[in-house]
Design a protein around this motif. Structure first.
Motif, PDB file in Angstrom:
ATOM      1  N   ALA A  12       0.809  -1.218   0.000  1.00 55.46           N
ATOM      2  CA  ALA A  12       0.000   0.000   0.000  1.00 55.46           C
ATOM      3  C   ALA A  12       0.842   1.266   0.000  1.00 55.46           C
ATOM      4  CB  ALA A  12      -0.932  -0.013   1.214  1.00 55.46           C
ATOM      5  N   GLY A  13       2.030   1.218   0.588  1.00 58.34           N
ATOM      6  CA  GLY A  13       2.848   2.417   0.694  1.00 58.34           C
ATOM      7  C   GLY A  13       3.770   2.680  -0.475  1.00 58.34           C
ATOM      8  N   GLN A  14       3.754   1.819  -1.484  1.00 55.30           N
ATOM      9  CA  GLN A  14       4.671   1.974  -2.603  1.00 55.30           C
ATOM     10  C   GLN A  14       4.033   2.732  -3.758  1.00 55.30           C
ATOM     11  OE1 GLN A  14       5.781  -2.241  -3.179  1.00 55.30           O
ATOM     12  NE2 GLN A  14       7.890  -1.588  -2.945  1.00 55.30           N
ATOM     13  N   ASP A  15       4.881   3.459  -4.474  1.00 53.75           N
ATOM     14  CA  ASP A  15       4.472   4.077  -5.728  1.00 53.75           C
ATOM     15  C   ASP A  15       4.673   3.039  -6.821  1.00 53.75           C
ATOM     16  OD1 ASP A  15       4.186   5.474  -8.103  1.00 53.75           O
ATOM     17  OD2 ASP A  15       5.241   7.253  -7.388  1.00 53.75           O
ATOM     18  N   GLU A  16       3.588   2.638  -7.494  1.00 55.15           N
ATOM     19  CA  GLU A  16       3.670   1.547  -8.458  1.00 55.15           C
ATOM     20  C   GLU A  16       4.597   1.867  -9.629  1.00 55.15           C
ATOM     21  OE1 GLU A  16      -0.250   2.564 -11.210  1.00 55.15           O
ATOM     22  OE2 GLU A  16      -0.298   0.908  -9.785  1.00 55.15           O
ATOM     23  N   ARG A  17       4.848   3.153  -9.892  1.00 53.78           N
ATOM     24  CA  ARG A  17       5.724   3.516 -11.003  1.00 53.78           C
ATOM     25  C   ARG A  17       7.170   3.099 -10.743  1.00 53.78           C
ATOM     26  NH1 ARG A  17       4.468   9.773 -11.284  1.00 53.78           N
ATOM     27  NH2 ARG A  17       4.688   9.377  -9.055  1.00 53.78           N
ATOM     28  N   THR A  18       7.542   2.877  -9.475  1.00 53.88           N
ATOM     29  CA  THR A  18       8.919   2.531  -9.138  1.00 53.88           C
ATOM     30  C   THR A  18       9.153   1.028  -9.091  1.00 53.88           C
ATOM     31  OG1 THR A  18       8.515   2.529  -6.743  1.00 53.88           O
ATOM     32  CG2 THR A  18       9.090   4.640  -7.770  1.00 53.88           C
ATOM     33  N   VAL A  19       8.118   0.230  -9.286  1.00 50.64           N
ATOM     34  CA  VAL A  19       8.281  -1.226  -9.217  1.00 50.64           C
ATOM     35  C   VAL A  19       7.839  -1.898 -10.507  1.00 50.64           C
ATOM     36  CG1 VAL A  19       8.128  -1.403  -6.723  1.00 50.64           C
ATOM     37  CG2 VAL A  19       6.036  -1.414  -8.069  1.00 50.64           C
ATOM     38  N   ARG A  20       7.838  -1.175 -11.591  1.00 50.27           N
ATOM     39  CA  ARG A  20       7.461  -1.761 -12.878  1.00 50.27           C
ATOM     40  C   ARG A  20       8.512  -2.765 -13.332  1.00 50.27           C
ATOM     41  NH1 ARG A  20       3.051   0.344 -14.934  1.00 50.27           N
ATOM     42  NH2 ARG A  20       2.429   2.508 -14.537  1.00 50.27           N
ATOM     43  N   LYS A  21       8.026  -3.833 -13.934  1.00 48.78           N
ATOM     44  CA  LYS A  21       8.925  -4.852 -14.462  1.00 48.78           C
ATOM     45  C   LYS A  21       8.841  -4.950 -15.974  1.00 48.78           C
ATOM     46  CE  LYS A  21       9.586  -7.639 -10.380  1.00 48.78           C
ATOM     47  NZ  LYS A  21       9.795  -9.015  -9.870  1.00 48.78           N
ATOM     48  N   ILE A  22       8.233  -3.968 -16.602  1.00 53.71           N
ATOM     49  CA  ILE A  22       8.181  -3.879 -18.055  1.00 53.71           C
ATOM     50  C   ILE A  22       8.826  -2.560 -18.467  1.00 53.71           C
ATOM     51  CG2 ILE A  22       6.692  -3.830 -20.099  1.00 53.71           C
ATOM     52  CD1 ILE A  22       4.586  -5.304 -18.466  1.00 53.71           C
ATOM     53  N   HIS A  23       9.830  -2.621 -19.339  1.00 49.01           N
ATOM     54  CA  HIS A  23      10.587  -1.429 -19.722  1.00 49.01           C
ATOM     55  C   HIS A  23      10.731  -1.354 -21.240  1.00 49.01           C
ATOM     56  CE1 HIS A  23      11.896  -0.637 -15.556  1.00 49.01           C
ATOM     57  NE2 HIS A  23      11.938  -1.955 -15.459  1.00 49.01           N
ATOM     58  N   LYS A  24      10.591  -0.154 -21.782  1.00 51.56           N
ATOM     59  CA  LYS A  24      10.807   0.055 -23.206  1.00 51.56           C
ATOM     60  C   LYS A  24      12.292   0.237 -23.464  1.00 51.56           C
ATOM     61  CE  LYS A  24       9.726   3.942 -25.363  1.00 51.56           C
ATOM     62  NZ  LYS A  24       8.983   5.025 -26.028  1.00 51.56           N
ATOM     63  N   LEU A  25      12.830  -0.540 -24.409  1.00 52.46           N
ATOM     64  CA  LEU A  25      14.234  -0.409 -24.791  1.00 52.46           C
ATOM     65  C   LEU A  25      14.392   0.519 -25.983  1.00 52.46           C
ATOM     66  CD1 LEU A  25      15.434  -4.124 -24.482  1.00 52.46           C
ATOM     67  CD2 LEU A  25      15.360  -2.342 -22.727  1.00 52.46           C
ATOM     68  N   ASP A  26      13.420   0.478 -26.899  1.00 52.86           N
ATOM     69  CA  ASP A  26      13.391   1.342 -28.072  1.00 52.86           C
ATOM     70  C   ASP A  26      11.930   1.459 -28.487  1.00 52.86           C
ATOM     71  OD1 ASP A  26      14.155   2.958 -30.156  1.00 52.86           O
ATOM     72  OD2 ASP A  26      15.597   1.563 -31.022  1.00 52.86           O
ATOM     73  N   ASP A  27      11.655   2.230 -29.520  1.00 56.96           N
ATOM     74  CA  ASP A  27      10.269   2.440 -29.918  1.00 56.96           C
ATOM     75  C   ASP A  27       9.566   1.144 -30.299  1.00 56.96           C
ATOM     76  OD1 ASP A  27      10.521   5.139 -29.517  1.00 56.96           O
ATOM     77  OD2 ASP A  27      11.017   5.576 -31.611  1.00 56.96           O
ATOM     78  N   HIS A  28      10.318   0.142 -30.748  1.00 58.24           N
ATOM     79  CA  HIS A  28       9.725  -1.087 -31.272  1.00 58.24           C
ATOM     80  C   HIS A  28      10.061  -2.322 -30.451  1.00 58.24           C
ATOM     81  CE1 HIS A  28      13.838  -1.120 -32.569  1.00 58.24           C
ATOM     82  NE2 HIS A  28      13.722  -2.358 -33.019  1.00 58.24           N
ATOM     83  N   VAL A  29      10.702  -2.149 -29.294  1.00 50.94           N
ATOM     84  CA  VAL A  29      11.102  -3.306 -28.493  1.00 50.94           C
ATOM     85  C   VAL A  29      11.022  -2.971 -27.007  1.00 50.94           C
ATOM     86  CG1 VAL A  29      13.515  -2.633 -28.758  1.00 50.94           C
ATOM     87  CG2 VAL A  29      12.985  -4.935 -27.991  1.00 50.94           C
ATOM     88  N   CYS A  30      10.536  -3.927 -26.227  1.00 50.58           N
ATOM     89  CA  CYS A  30      10.500  -3.736 -24.775  1.00 50.58           C
ATOM     90  C   CYS A  30      10.895  -5.031 -24.080  1.00 50.58           C
ATOM     91  CB  CYS A  30       9.131  -3.257 -24.305  1.00 50.58           C
ATOM     92  SG  CYS A  30       7.798  -4.420 -24.608  1.00 50.58           S
ATOM     93  N   MET A  31      11.112  -4.934 -22.784  1.00 53.76           N
ATOM     94  CA  MET A  31      11.621  -6.066 -22.021  1.00 53.76           C
ATOM     95  C   MET A  31      10.912  -6.159 -20.683  1.00 53.76           C
ATOM     96  SD  MET A  31      15.540  -6.763 -20.706  1.00 53.76           S
ATOM     97  CE  MET A  31      15.366  -6.019 -19.082  1.00 53.76           C
ATOM     98  N   ALA A  32      10.527  -7.383 -20.305  1.00 52.38           N
ATOM     99  CA  ALA A  32      10.013  -7.664 -18.968  1.00 52.38           C
ATOM    100  C   ALA A  32      11.011  -8.576 -18.270  1.00 52.38           C
ATOM    101  CB  ALA A  32       8.643  -8.323 -19.049  1.00 52.38           C
ATOM    102  N   PHE A  33      11.055  -8.515 -16.949  1.00 57.07           N
ATOM    103  CA  PHE A  33      12.032  -9.331 -16.239  1.00 57.07           C
ATOM    104  C   PHE A  33      11.432  -9.934 -14.984  1.00 57.07           C
ATOM    105  CE2 PHE A  33      12.429  -5.351 -13.948  1.00 57.07           C
ATOM    106  CZ  PHE A  33      12.681  -5.740 -12.642  1.00 57.07           C
ATOM    107  N   ALA A  34      12.060 -11.000 -14.522  1.00 58.91           N
ATOM    108  CA  ALA A  34      11.755 -11.604 -13.229  1.00 58.91           C
ATOM    109  C   ALA A  34      13.087 -11.830 -12.525  1.00 58.91           C
ATOM    110  CB  ALA A  34      11.010 -12.926 -13.417  1.00 58.91           C
ATOM    111  N   GLY A  35      13.221 -11.276 -11.339  1.00 62.09           N
ATOM    112  CA  GLY A  35      14.478 -11.421 -10.615  1.00 62.09           C
ATOM    113  C   GLY A  35      14.851 -10.144  -9.887  1.00 62.09           C
TER     114      GLY A  35
END
Length: 210
Positions: A12-35
């Motif tokens: 409840a106390g976290q800002d969800e924007r700081t714990v995203r696990k999906i990131h854009k690498l370029d306009d046409h490619v993105c990456m999700a991670f576990a770890g």
């Protein structure tokens, strides 16, 4: 097109924007991670630099196979150098090549990488992957609605608390990465749960008649 999915618990106390696990690498490619999130931040920055370096050198967007191989090579390099430890994360890399073809790659901490049509990583990745292997078809991949519903149903195999712990991101050819808001995800989860319950009830009635 390809659809990304991930599950994460946010207190409840976290800002969800700081714990995203999906990131854009370029306009046409993105990456999700576990770890490990800290390791992922370093790897994401390195991959973004490589994407821009490739674009400046070749004057074309980076190909999916190239960036997947580069990320896997970086990981493998950290497994064999003294004084370094391996990256503690697996990744899913999704996007489109210059010809418009969609690709999904997985990389492991060891530095191996493979291409998939549908996949999952993380603590419950095996359960989700088995569900996808059982239900995924090329016909489903051609429909936006069917593909999203399959993603939600797959995640509900391991998520017990509804839509609040699910984040969905959609990547379409020629369009920016779209991360669905919480209200939309919760609506999708509710609709999917109703359909799943109706199917279960229908099977129960059919079994009773037989």
């Amino acid at each position: 097109k390809q659809w990304y999915q991930r599950r994460v618990a946010i207190t409840a106390g976290q800002d969800e924007r700081t714990v995203r696990k999906i990131h854009k690498l370029d306009d046409h490619v993105c990456m999700a991670f576990a770890g490990l999130t800290a390791d992922a931040r370093i790897l994401v920055n390195m991959a973004r630099v490589e994407c821009q370096s490739y674009r400046l050198t070749v004057e074309d967007p980076v190909s999916m196979s190239y960036i997947a191989r580069h990320i896997a090579s970086v990981k493998q390099h950290f497994t064999q150098r003294p004084g370094l430890r391996p990256f503690g994360l697996s990744t899913l890399i999704v996007g489109f090549d210059y010809d418009g073809s969609a690709h999904l790659f997985q990389t492991d901490p060891s530095g191996t990488y493979h291409e998939w049509k549908a996949n999952a990583i993380g603590r419950s990745g095996k359960t989700v992957r088995e569900f996808l292997e059982k239900h995924y078809t090329d016909e489903i991949a051609k429909s936006d609605e069917a593909c999203i519903k399959l993603t939600v149903r797959a995640l509900l195999e391991v998520v017990q608390s509804g839509g609040k712990n699910i984040e969905l991101a959609i990547m379409r050819k020629g369009k920016p990465l779209e991360i669905l808001d919480t209200a939309t995800v919760e609506k999708l989860v509710e609709e999917t749960e109703k359909e799943r319950d109706a199917e279960a009830e229908a099977k129960k009635k059919a079994a009773g008649k037989s």
